[in-house]
Design a protein around this motif. Structure first.
Motif, PDB file in Angstrom:
ATOM      1  N   ASN A   1      -3.957   9.074 -10.800  1.00 27.06           N
ATOM      2  CA  ASN A   1      -3.162   8.956  -9.469  1.00 27.06           C
ATOM      3  C   ASN A   1      -3.122   9.379  -8.948  1.00 27.06           C
ATOM      4  O   ASN A   1      -3.277   9.205  -7.718  1.00 27.06           O
ATOM      5  CB  ASN A   1      -1.645   9.024 -10.285  1.00 27.06           C
ATOM      6  CG  ASN A   1      -0.744   8.433 -11.450  1.00 27.06           C
ATOM      7  OD1 ASN A   1      -1.520   7.246 -11.689  1.00 27.06           O
ATOM      8  ND2 ASN A   1       0.485   8.237 -11.590  1.00 27.06           N
ATOM      9  N   LEU A   2      -4.071  10.858  -8.637  1.00 32.68           N
ATOM     10  CA  LEU A   2      -4.504  11.724  -7.921  1.00 32.68           C
ATOM     11  C   LEU A   2      -5.048  10.372  -7.021  1.00 32.68           C
ATOM     12  O   LEU A   2      -5.701  10.566  -5.816  1.00 32.68           O
ATOM     13  CB  LEU A   2      -4.778  12.959  -7.682  1.00 32.68           C
ATOM     14  CG  LEU A   2      -4.335  14.256  -8.120  1.00 32.68           C
ATOM     15  CD1 LEU A   2      -4.691  15.565  -8.261  1.00 32.68           C
ATOM     16  CD2 LEU A   2      -3.442  14.261  -6.139  1.00 32.68           C
ATOM     17  N   TYR A   3      -6.138  10.498  -8.225  1.00 31.22           N
ATOM     18  CA  TYR A   3      -7.766   9.237  -7.110  1.00 31.22           C
ATOM     19  C   TYR A   3      -7.310   8.272  -6.540  1.00 31.22           C
ATOM     20  O   TYR A   3      -7.181   7.959  -5.537  1.00 31.22           O
ATOM     21  CB  TYR A   3      -8.301   8.906  -8.274  1.00 31.22           C
ATOM     22  CG  TYR A   3      -9.209   8.081  -7.605  1.00 31.22           C
ATOM     23  CD1 TYR A   3     -10.698   8.306  -7.310  1.00 31.22           C
ATOM     24  CD2 TYR A   3      -8.827   7.018  -8.326  1.00 31.22           C
ATOM     25  CE1 TYR A   3     -11.922   7.473  -6.508  1.00 31.22           C
ATOM     26  CE2 TYR A   3     -10.656   5.609  -7.568  1.00 31.22           C
ATOM     27  CZ  TYR A   3     -12.027   6.042  -7.090  1.00 31.22           C
ATOM     28  OH  TYR A   3     -12.620   5.118  -6.701  1.00 31.22           O
ATOM     29  N   GLY A   4      -6.024   7.387  -7.228  1.00 30.12           N
ATOM     30  CA  GLY A   4      -5.719   5.612  -6.736  1.00 30.12           C
ATOM     31  C   GLY A   4      -4.790   5.998  -5.390  1.00 30.12           C
ATOM     32  O   GLY A   4      -4.727   5.750  -4.425  1.00 30.12           O
TER      33      GLY A   4
ATOM     34  N   GLY B   1       0.929  -1.628  -0.052  1.00 38.73           N
ATOM     35  CA  GLY B   1      -0.023  -0.357  -0.127  1.00 38.73           C
ATOM     36  C   GLY B   1       1.158   0.898   0.117  1.00 38.73           C
ATOM     37  O   GLY B   1       0.960   1.845  -0.764  1.00 38.73           O
ATOM     38  N   TRP B   2       1.495   1.613   1.155  1.00 41.76           N
ATOM     39  CA  TRP B   2       2.592   2.467   0.892  1.00 41.76           C
ATOM     40  C   TRP B   2       3.942   2.691  -0.203  1.00 41.76           C
ATOM     41  O   TRP B   2       4.092   3.977  -0.765  1.00 41.76           O
ATOM     42  CB  TRP B   2       3.277   2.283   1.812  1.00 41.76           C
ATOM     43  CG  TRP B   2       2.502   2.828   3.700  1.00 41.76           C
ATOM     44  CD1 TRP B   2       2.025   2.589   4.430  1.00 41.76           C
ATOM     45  CD2 TRP B   2       2.589   4.369   3.936  1.00 41.76           C
ATOM     46  NE1 TRP B   2       1.295   2.546   5.322  1.00 41.76           N
ATOM     47  CE2 TRP B   2       1.996   4.462   5.193  1.00 41.76           C
ATOM     48  CE3 TRP B   2       2.388   5.982   3.093  1.00 41.76           C
ATOM     49  CZ2 TRP B   2       0.928   5.565   5.150  1.00 41.76           C
ATOM     50  CZ3 TRP B   2       2.106   6.732   3.306  1.00 41.76           C
ATOM     51  CH2 TRP B   2       1.473   6.521   4.767  1.00 41.76           C
TER      52      TRP B   2
ATOM     53  N   ALA C   1      -7.449  12.340   2.580  1.00 39.45           N
ATOM     54  CA  ALA C   1      -6.512  11.556   1.780  1.00 39.45           C
ATOM     55  C   ALA C   1      -5.967  11.715   0.837  1.00 39.45           C
ATOM     56  O   ALA C   1      -5.066  12.122   0.080  1.00 39.45           O
ATOM     57  CB  ALA C   1      -7.295   9.783   1.937  1.00 39.45           C
ATOM     58  N   VAL C   2      -7.157  12.955   0.048  1.00 38.43           N
ATOM     59  CA  VAL C   2      -6.922  13.651  -1.314  1.00 38.43           C
ATOM     60  C   VAL C   2      -5.413  14.728  -1.235  1.00 38.43           C
ATOM     61  O   VAL C   2      -4.594  14.793  -1.469  1.00 38.43           O
ATOM     62  CB  VAL C   2      -8.717  14.114  -1.864  1.00 38.43           C
ATOM     63  CG1 VAL C   2      -7.696  15.291  -2.985  1.00 38.43           C
ATOM     64  CG2 VAL C   2      -9.721  13.528  -2.262  1.00 38.43           C
ATOM     65  N   LEU C   3      -6.080  15.337  -0.067  1.00 39.13           N
ATOM     66  CA  LEU C   3      -5.140  16.832   0.106  1.00 39.13           C
ATOM     67  C   LEU C   3      -4.228  16.168   0.653  1.00 39.13           C
ATOM     68  O   LEU C   3      -2.784  16.903   0.509  1.00 39.13           O
ATOM     69  CB  LEU C   3      -5.935  17.803   1.244  1.00 39.13           C
ATOM     70  CG  LEU C   3      -7.229  18.748   0.930  1.00 39.13           C
ATOM     71  CD1 LEU C   3      -7.936  19.151   1.660  1.00 39.13           C
ATOM     72  CD2 LEU C   3      -6.893  19.095  -0.124  1.00 39.13           C
ATOM     73  N   ALA C   4      -3.582  14.891   1.207  1.00 40.78           N
ATOM     74  CA  ALA C   4      -2.487  14.223   1.753  1.00 40.78           C
ATOM     75  C   ALA C   4      -1.773  13.705   0.742  1.00 40.78           C
ATOM     76  O   ALA C   4      -0.494  14.757   0.152  1.00 40.78           O
ATOM     77  CB  ALA C   4      -3.048  13.052   2.619  1.00 40.78           C
ATOM     78  N   SER C   5      -2.306  13.754  -0.161  1.00 39.95           N
ATOM     79  CA  SER C   5      -1.685  13.166  -1.397  1.00 39.95           C
ATOM     80  C   SER C   5      -1.429  14.252  -2.486  1.00 39.95           C
ATOM     81  O   SER C   5       0.184  14.021  -2.730  1.00 39.95           O
ATOM     82  CB  SER C   5      -2.663  11.726  -2.390  1.00 39.95           C
ATOM     83  OG  SER C   5      -2.957  11.242  -2.021  1.00 39.95           O
TER      84      SER C   5
ATOM     85  N   LEU D   1       4.872   6.159  -4.824  1.00 42.27           N
ATOM     86  CA  LEU D   1       5.224   5.508  -6.510  1.00 42.27           C
ATOM     87  C   LEU D   1       3.689   6.625  -7.123  1.00 42.27           C
ATOM     88  O   LEU D   1       4.491   7.487  -8.204  1.00 42.27           O
ATOM     89  CB  LEU D   1       4.314   4.322  -7.110  1.00 42.27           C
ATOM     90  CG  LEU D   1       4.447   3.571  -8.773  1.00 42.27           C
ATOM     91  CD1 LEU D   1       5.537   4.092  -9.134  1.00 42.27           C
ATOM     92  CD2 LEU D   1       4.176   2.593  -8.405  1.00 42.27           C
ATOM     93  N   LEU D   2       2.890   6.600  -7.128  1.00 44.26           N
ATOM     94  CA  LEU D   2       2.156   7.860  -7.321  1.00 44.26           C
ATOM     95  C   LEU D   2       2.140   9.439  -7.853  1.00 44.26           C
ATOM     96  O   LEU D   2       1.732  10.135  -8.294  1.00 44.26           O
ATOM     97  CB  LEU D   2       0.256   6.845  -7.594  1.00 44.26           C
ATOM     98  CG  LEU D   2       0.020   5.760  -7.312  1.00 44.26           C
ATOM     99  CD1 LEU D   2      -1.821   5.852  -7.187  1.00 44.26           C
ATOM    100  CD2 LEU D   2      -0.373   5.450  -8.874  1.00 44.26           C
ATOM    101  N   VAL D   3       2.773   9.371  -6.437  1.00 42.71           N
ATOM    102  CA  VAL D   3       2.603  10.817  -5.965  1.00 42.71           C
ATOM    103  C   VAL D   3       4.081  11.345  -6.494  1.00 42.71           C
ATOM    104  O   VAL D   3       4.259  12.659  -6.564  1.00 42.71           O
ATOM    105  CB  VAL D   3       2.876  10.857  -4.281  1.00 42.71           C
ATOM    106  CG1 VAL D   3       1.054  11.358  -3.496  1.00 42.71           C
ATOM    107  CG2 VAL D   3       3.531   9.888  -3.237  1.00 42.71           C
ATOM    108  N   VAL D   4       5.176  10.076  -6.093  1.00 43.74           N
ATOM    109  CA  VAL D   4       6.469  10.378  -7.195  1.00 43.74           C
ATOM    110  C   VAL D   4       5.635  10.943  -9.046  1.00 43.74           C
ATOM    111  O   VAL D   4       6.504  11.573  -9.683  1.00 43.74           O
ATOM    112  CB  VAL D   4       7.148   9.659  -7.162  1.00 43.74           C
ATOM    113  CG1 VAL D   4       8.782  10.171  -8.038  1.00 43.74           C
ATOM    114  CG2 VAL D   4       7.792  10.016  -5.147  1.00 43.74           C
TER     115      VAL D   4
END
Length: 455
Positions: free
Chosen positions: A303-306, A95-96, A336-340, A101-104
């Protein structure tokens, strides 16, 4: 099964058409439209075989994911499946790693889209475009999930239309059915060194160049949990996407290397542009620029969604801060959206300020993470399939082909890609950095397990 799936607190605003298009469009990105040129240079016409091999691995992973997600829909998808199959350490780790991966990668997409937009309107600085894209898609993800679904539906529809149009035009050019064109025949497949100008080594190098372009197919199984009928929706989306994806990828590569000699492709220029220019399509470069621009924004949105749903799922299982569990009245996990987004913004700043140092290390550290995630998906499916068969076989509405042999074959193929990366000078740093990042996450997971046992 005894570990019944708890109801999702998130809204169910995604429709079947959203999921079907997400399954199709999720893997059609800049990696195909631009990055495929690098694969053609190392494999020649053999790139068709490279895409067949890489696509077969990706299709198997998607089918495994579809099987588990139809049986047990959850917003954490494969992270939840890994936890059920292998223990908390596996769910935490996968999960982490996937969230990171997505946020990078999100930063690469935002920056790439900003560079294209900057070419159209040079007076606006690159950072301003990035800011605009991030704000727009943050807004889309903070509102009802159906807005995300609509964005992705139309983005994916444009990408699918572009590839279908390209396949039609390319096929007409091959048979000389376009104005001012002569039949090409198959001479370009066998000239310039033959079908495999660099032998099977070139095909294998091509696999390494293109396999990561298939990343993104996982998001459809994450989104399935927020559809009106998760079980049927994910089964349908996976069934319809699997073969069409292979058709789009392998079909367009076959057209590219048939219409033009493989030696005509140039680094940094989309093979699609080169082919469209050669058959006399006006403004081909600008048309493909628009398609790549849409592909980048689509990937940014997905990616933001995932990433937000993955970290929300981790928080649900007490693997991330519980504060991220707050859900809006419309069923959107806004924190969770704002953290990502916050980490995404940090990645973008690092990419704009230190693209060749700090951000390069971050990018390398997620370079091979997708393969680690895929391998854990396969291992989880091996274990969960037998458990589901014993306890509640009626949940198997979608099944993996030739189980367990094809699952094992996919794992062996992934292991072979790891070995290839280790022997390839360009790919080795990615593998080593990604292994380091994975080892760090596994170490944290191990410490948490020890603490839990002591407690």
């Amino acid at each position: 099964m005894h570990d019944d799936v708890p109801p999702e607190p998130l809204s169910g605003g995604l429709k079947q058409r959203h999921l079907t298009m997400l399954g199709l469009g999720g893997v059609i990105g800049a990696g195909l439209f631009v990055g495929s040129g690098a694969g053609i240079q190392v494999a020649g016409p053999g790139i068709v075989l490279s895409y067949l091999i890489a696509g077969a691995i990706a299709m198997c992973v998607m089918r495994m994911l579809g099987e588990m997600s139809a049986a047990m829909p959850a917003s954490g998808s494969f992270s939840v499946h890994a936890e059920r199959a292998l223990g908390r350490w596996a769910g935490f780790s996968v999960g982490w790693l996937y969230w990171f991966l997505l946020v990078v990668v999100l930063a690469v997409e935002a920056t790439g889209a900003a560079q294209i937009a900057g070419g159209w309107v040079p007076s606006v600085p690159q950072w301003a475009w990035v800011l605009l894209f991030m704000v727009v898609f943050t807004g889309a993800n903070l509102s009802a999930v159906k807005n995300f679904g609509e964005f992705e539906f139309w983005f994916a529809a444009l990408k699918v239309f572009a590839i279908v149009a390209f396949l039609v035009l390319g096929t007409l050019a091959i048979f000389g059915l376009l104005p001012d064109t002569d039949p090409v025949g198959l001479t370009n497949l066998t000239g310039q060194g033959g079908f495999l100008p660099h032998g099977w080594h070139g095909v294998v190098s091509g696999v390494l160049a293109v396999i990561f372009a298939f990343g993104g197919l996982e998001v459809v199984t994450i989104a399935a949990a927020e559809s009106d009928d998760p079980v049927r929706s994910v089964a349908r989306a996976v069934r319809s996407a699997v073969f069409r994806i292979l058709f789009f990828y392998v079909g367009s590569m076959l057209v590219i290397v048939t219409v033009l000699p493989w030696t005509a492709q140039q680094a940094g220029i989309s093979p699609y542009v080169t082919v469209l220019d050669s058959i006399g399509i006006p403004s081909a470069g600008q048309i493909m620029n628009i398609v790549v621009f849409v592909a980048l924004l689509s990937a940014l949105n997905a990616n933001l969604y995932g990433s937000s749903r993955m970290i929300f799922s981790l928080a649900e299982r007490e693997e991330a801060p519980r504060a991220l569990l707050k859900v809006s009245g419309g069923g959107v996990p806004r924190r969770a959206v704002l953290a990502s987004v916050a980490f995404g913004f940090l990645s973008v700043l690092l990419n704009l300020e230190w693209p060749d140092s700090v951000f390069l290390y971050m990018l390398n550290s997620v370079g091979a993470v997708l393969l680690f995630v895929w391998a854990l998906i396969a291992v989880a499916q091996l274990r969960l399939r037998r458990r589901i068969e014993q306890e509640s076989p009626e949940r198997l509405v979608l099944t993996m082909w030739a189980f367990p042999w094809l699952t094992w074959a996919a794992l062996v193929a992934m292991a072979a890609v790891f070995v290839l990366m280790l022997t390839d000078d360009a790919a080795r740093p990615q593998l080593l950095w990604s292994t380091g990042a994975t080892a760090a996450v596994l170490a944290v997971a191990g410490v948490r397990e020890l603490r839990a046992k002591r407690a």
